[in-house]
Design an enzyme around this catalytic site. Structure first.
Site, mmCIF file in Angstrom:
data_model
loop_
_atom_site.group_PDB
_atom_site.id
_atom_site.type_symbol
_atom_site.label_atom_id
_atom_site.label_comp_id
_atom_site.label_asym_id
_atom_site.label_seq_id
_atom_site.Cartn_x
_atom_site.Cartn_y
_atom_site.Cartn_z
ATOM 1 N N SER A 171 -15.830 -0.214 -5.956
ATOM 2 C CA SER A 171 -15.697 -0.582 -4.541
ATOM 3 C C SER A 171 -16.903 -0.036 -3.797
ATOM 4 O O SER A 171 -17.619 0.835 -4.320
ATOM 5 C CB SER A 171 -14.420 0.068 -3.998
ATOM 6 O OG SER A 171 -14.413 0.090 -2.589
ATOM 7 N N TYR A 184 -8.688 7.165 -3.390
ATOM 8 C CA TYR A 184 -9.290 5.883 -3.748
ATOM 9 C C TYR A 184 -10.809 6.046 -3.886
ATOM 10 O O TYR A 184 -11.403 5.668 -4.904
ATOM 11 C CB TYR A 184 -8.949 4.866 -2.653
ATOM 12 C CG TYR A 184 -9.389 3.452 -2.930
ATOM 13 C CD1 TYR A 184 -8.634 2.620 -3.747
ATOM 14 C CD2 TYR A 184 -10.546 2.933 -2.354
ATOM 15 C CE1 TYR A 184 -9.024 1.306 -3.984
ATOM 16 C CE2 TYR A 184 -10.942 1.625 -2.583
ATOM 17 C CZ TYR A 184 -10.179 0.814 -3.403
ATOM 18 O OH TYR A 184 -10.566 -0.487 -3.640
ATOM 19 N N LYS A 188 -13.123 5.622 -7.178
ATOM 20 C CA LYS A 188 -14.139 4.565 -7.267
ATOM 21 C C LYS A 188 -15.519 5.164 -7.549
ATOM 22 O O LYS A 188 -16.330 4.555 -8.243
ATOM 23 C CB LYS A 188 -14.151 3.726 -5.984
ATOM 24 C CG LYS A 188 -12.848 2.936 -5.756
ATOM 25 C CD LYS A 188 -12.522 2.006 -6.906
ATOM 26 C CE LYS A 188 -11.343 1.094 -6.651
ATOM 27 N NZ LYS A 188 -10.997 0.257 -7.787
ATOM 28 N N THR A 219 -7.508 -10.217 0.019
ATOM 29 C CA THR A 219 -6.391 -10.160 -0.931
ATOM 30 C C THR A 219 -5.272 -9.367 -0.266
ATOM 31 O O THR A 219 -5.449 -8.824 0.836
ATOM 32 C CB THR A 219 -6.788 -9.423 -2.231
ATOM 33 O OG1 THR A 219 -7.054 -8.054 -1.899
ATOM 34 C CG2 THR A 219 -7.988 -10.049 -2.909
HETATM 35 N N1 LIG Z 1 -9.347 -6.237 -1.742
HETATM 36 C C1 LIG Z 1 -10.347 -5.464 -1.426
HETATM 37 O O1 LIG Z 1 -10.771 -5.423 -0.255
HETATM 38 C C2 LIG Z 1 -11.039 -4.641 -2.480
HETATM 39 C C3 LIG Z 1 -12.263 -4.043 -2.135
HETATM 40 C C4 LIG Z 1 -12.913 -3.267 -3.077
HETATM 41 C C5 LIG Z 1 -12.365 -3.107 -4.331
HETATM 42 N N2 LIG Z 1 -11.191 -3.691 -4.644
HETATM 43 C C6 LIG Z 1 -10.666 -3.455 -5.975
HETATM 44 O O2 LIG Z 1 -10.413 -4.675 -6.620
HETATM 45 C C7 LIG Z 1 -9.355 -4.503 -7.572
HETATM 46 C C8 LIG Z 1 -8.323 -5.601 -7.365
HETATM 47 O O3 LIG Z 1 -7.841 -5.486 -6.058
HETATM 48 P P1 LIG Z 1 -7.161 -6.697 -5.264
HETATM 49 O O4 LIG Z 1 -7.776 -6.719 -3.930
HETATM 50 O O5 LIG Z 1 -7.123 -7.898 -6.097
HETATM 51 O O6 LIG Z 1 -5.700 -6.061 -5.104
HETATM 52 P P2 LIG Z 1 -4.240 -6.719 -5.137
HETATM 53 O O7 LIG Z 1 -4.281 -8.099 -4.571
HETATM 54 O O8 LIG Z 1 -3.374 -5.693 -4.511
HETATM 55 O O9 LIG Z 1 -3.938 -6.837 -6.695
HETATM 56 C C9 LIG Z 1 -3.893 -5.683 -7.477
HETATM 57 C C10 LIG Z 1 -3.446 -6.054 -8.867
HETATM 58 O O10 LIG Z 1 -3.429 -4.839 -9.643
HETATM 59 C C11 LIG Z 1 -2.173 -4.757 -10.277
HETATM 60 N N3 LIG Z 1 -1.766 -3.364 -10.522
HETATM 61 C C12 LIG Z 1 -1.543 -2.389 -9.614
HETATM 62 N N4 LIG Z 1 -1.137 -1.273 -10.235
HETATM 63 C C13 LIG Z 1 -1.091 -1.549 -11.550
HETATM 64 C C14 LIG Z 1 -0.726 -0.813 -12.688
HETATM 65 N N5 LIG Z 1 -0.305 0.458 -12.588
HETATM 66 N N6 LIG Z 1 -0.802 -1.401 -13.899
HETATM 67 C C15 LIG Z 1 -1.209 -2.699 -14.010
HETATM 68 N N7 LIG Z 1 -1.546 -3.464 -12.972
HETATM 69 C C16 LIG Z 1 -1.483 -2.893 -11.745
HETATM 70 C C17 LIG Z 1 -1.192 -5.435 -9.341
HETATM 71 O O11 LIG Z 1 -0.032 -5.769 -10.058
HETATM 72 P P3 LIG Z 1 1.341 -6.239 -9.311
HETATM 73 O O12 LIG Z 1 1.090 -7.667 -8.940
HETATM 74 O O13 LIG Z 1 2.382 -6.056 -10.371
HETATM 75 O O14 LIG Z 1 1.517 -5.348 -8.132
HETATM 76 C C18 LIG Z 1 -2.038 -6.622 -8.871
HETATM 77 O O15 LIG Z 1 -1.948 -7.667 -9.799
HETATM 78 C C19 LIG Z 1 -8.822 -3.091 -7.359
HETATM 79 O O16 LIG Z 1 -9.367 -2.219 -8.314
HETATM 80 C C20 LIG Z 1 -9.329 -2.740 -5.978
HETATM 81 O O17 LIG Z 1 -9.478 -1.359 -5.796
HETATM 82 C C21 LIG Z 1 -10.517 -4.461 -3.752
#
Ligand SMILES: NC(=O)c1ccc[n+]([C@@H]2O[C@H](COP(=O)([O-])OP(=O)(O)OC[C@H]3O[C@@H](n4cnc5c(N)ncnc54)[C@H](OP(=O)(O)O)[C@@H]3O)[C@@H](O)[C@H]2O)c1
Length: 312
Positions: A171, A184, A188, A219
């Site tokens: 991130s 977090y 990261k 998301t």
């Molecule tokens: N969105 C942002 O702004 C953003 C920015 C920077 C980085 N990121 C990073 O991008 C990645 C994906 O984020 P996203 O935005 O797609 O988030 P999201 O929409 O909340 O999706 C997260 C996914 O991770 C799964 N997950 C959570 N805990 C888990 C566990 N213990 N074991 C297996 N799966 C698990 C969730 O499963 P469930 O569906 O079962 O809950 C979901 O499918 C993350 O690493 C996040 O830190 C996101």
């Protein structure tokens, strides 16, 4: 090392750096690009958000995709939508054995793993170090750092064997100030270090690793975080350019290109990469401006008093 060897090595270093320059860097691309057609991609957190979109775009390129996550229902639904080249496997990234079983099952189903995307992550409650529940802090580290490490370790033998590529979704918080978000941000930053080390350790196998630095993405994670009052307040204290989420398709297009080019760094939106390159200066300026930002201090103060009030 003689002069000839030193010059050759300097040439390789210069080419590697030239490859990082946006757009024109493609001229210096490696000759071992990954053609995703027929390759096997293992994605954690594949049920929603960035993980699900990676699965969609990888399938569109002809890859087979192992959809890995903690709840089987939504993964199976997505697998059915994506067709025979997708399969769902249940594994919580808190559980190393479950991940190892998912890796085994993927190898059995598709013959191996060429690309792993350690993507699953959570946003721990946005509290300060003074007020966060210690269990929540440690859970954040367990999923966002240890979960990535477990994912990498469980799939690494296949990546090494097939000279594949490891993608670790970090991130901007790898270098942004993590106020109200410290487990977090600490995770990261740590996974960035882990991936840089891994890239060097994999070089003699011909395998590679890269870090993804998303800004805010449309998301559930960003939506739920920004729905919290004091986070919205803190967000409004920062320039909108940095906090307006971009479409998930955009970051995933960059991730897919990064896989194909075996890029050590993938960043979006556009302003992340220059900040990353200038991070020594940027992080000092950011920390100082945040320390002196009255609106942000007020938001932090309110968050702490709300937490203390809720605890009674
Ligand atoms: N969105 C942002 O702004 C953003 C920015 C920077 C980085 N990121 C990073 O991008 C990645 C994906 O984020 P996203 O935005 O797609 O988030 P999201 O929409 O909340 O999706 C997260 C996914 O991770 C799964 N997950 C959570 N805990 C888990 C566990 N213990 N074991 C297996 N799966 C698990 C969730 O499963 P469930 O569906 O079962 O809950 C979901 O499918 C993350 O690493 C996040 O830190 C996101």
């Amino acid at each position: 090392m003689n002069i000839g060897q030193a010059l050759k090595e300097a040439g390789r270093v210069a080419t590697g750096m030239a490859r990082q320059v946006p757009v024109v860097g493609a001229v210096f691309d490696r000759n071992d690009r990954i053609d995703l057609n027929g390759k096997v991609v293992f994605v954690t957190g594949a049920a929603r958000g960035i993980g699900a979109e990676i699965a969609r775009q990888a399938i569109a390129k002809g890859a087979c995709v192992a959809l890995v996550g903690r709840t089987l229902g939504p993964l199976e639904k997505l697998a059915a939508e994506l067709g025979d080249n997708a399969a769902a496997f249940k594994a919580d990234v808190a559980d190393y054995d479950a991940l190892a079983e998912a890796a085994e099952a993927t190898i059995e189903r598709f013959g191996g793993i060429d690309v792993v995307v350690a993507n699953a992550g959570i946003a721990p409650p946005p509290d300060t170090l003074l007020t966060i529940d210690p269990k929540e802090f440690e859970r954040g580290i367990d999923i966002d750092l240890m979960g990535q490490w477990r994912t990498i370790r469980a799939t690494l033998p296949s990546i090494v064997k097939r000279q594949g590529h490891v993608v670790v979704v970090s991130s901007i918080y790898a270098f942004f100030n993590g106020a109200l978000n410290s487990p977090y941000a600490a995770s990261k930053a740590a996974i960035e270090q882990l991936t840089r080390a891994l890239r060097v350790e994999l070089a003699h196998y011909g395998a590679t690793a890269g870090v993804v630095y998303p800004g805010f993405i449309q998301t559930d994670m960003a939506e739920q975080t920004f729905a919290i009052d004091h986070i919205d307040e803190a967000r409004k204290a920062l320039p909108a350019m940095f906090t307006d989420p971009i479409p998930v398709e955009d970051i995933v297009r960059a991730i897919i290109t990064g896989i194909e080019r075996r890029s050590p760094r993938v960043a979006a939106p556009w302003w992340v990469l220059p900040m990353l390159q200038l991070r020594g200066v940027v992080t000092n300026l950011m920390d100082e401006s945040m320390v002196h930002n009255a609106a942000l201090s007020k938001a932090i103060e309110r968050a702490e008093s709300k937490k203390q009030h809720d605890r009674g």
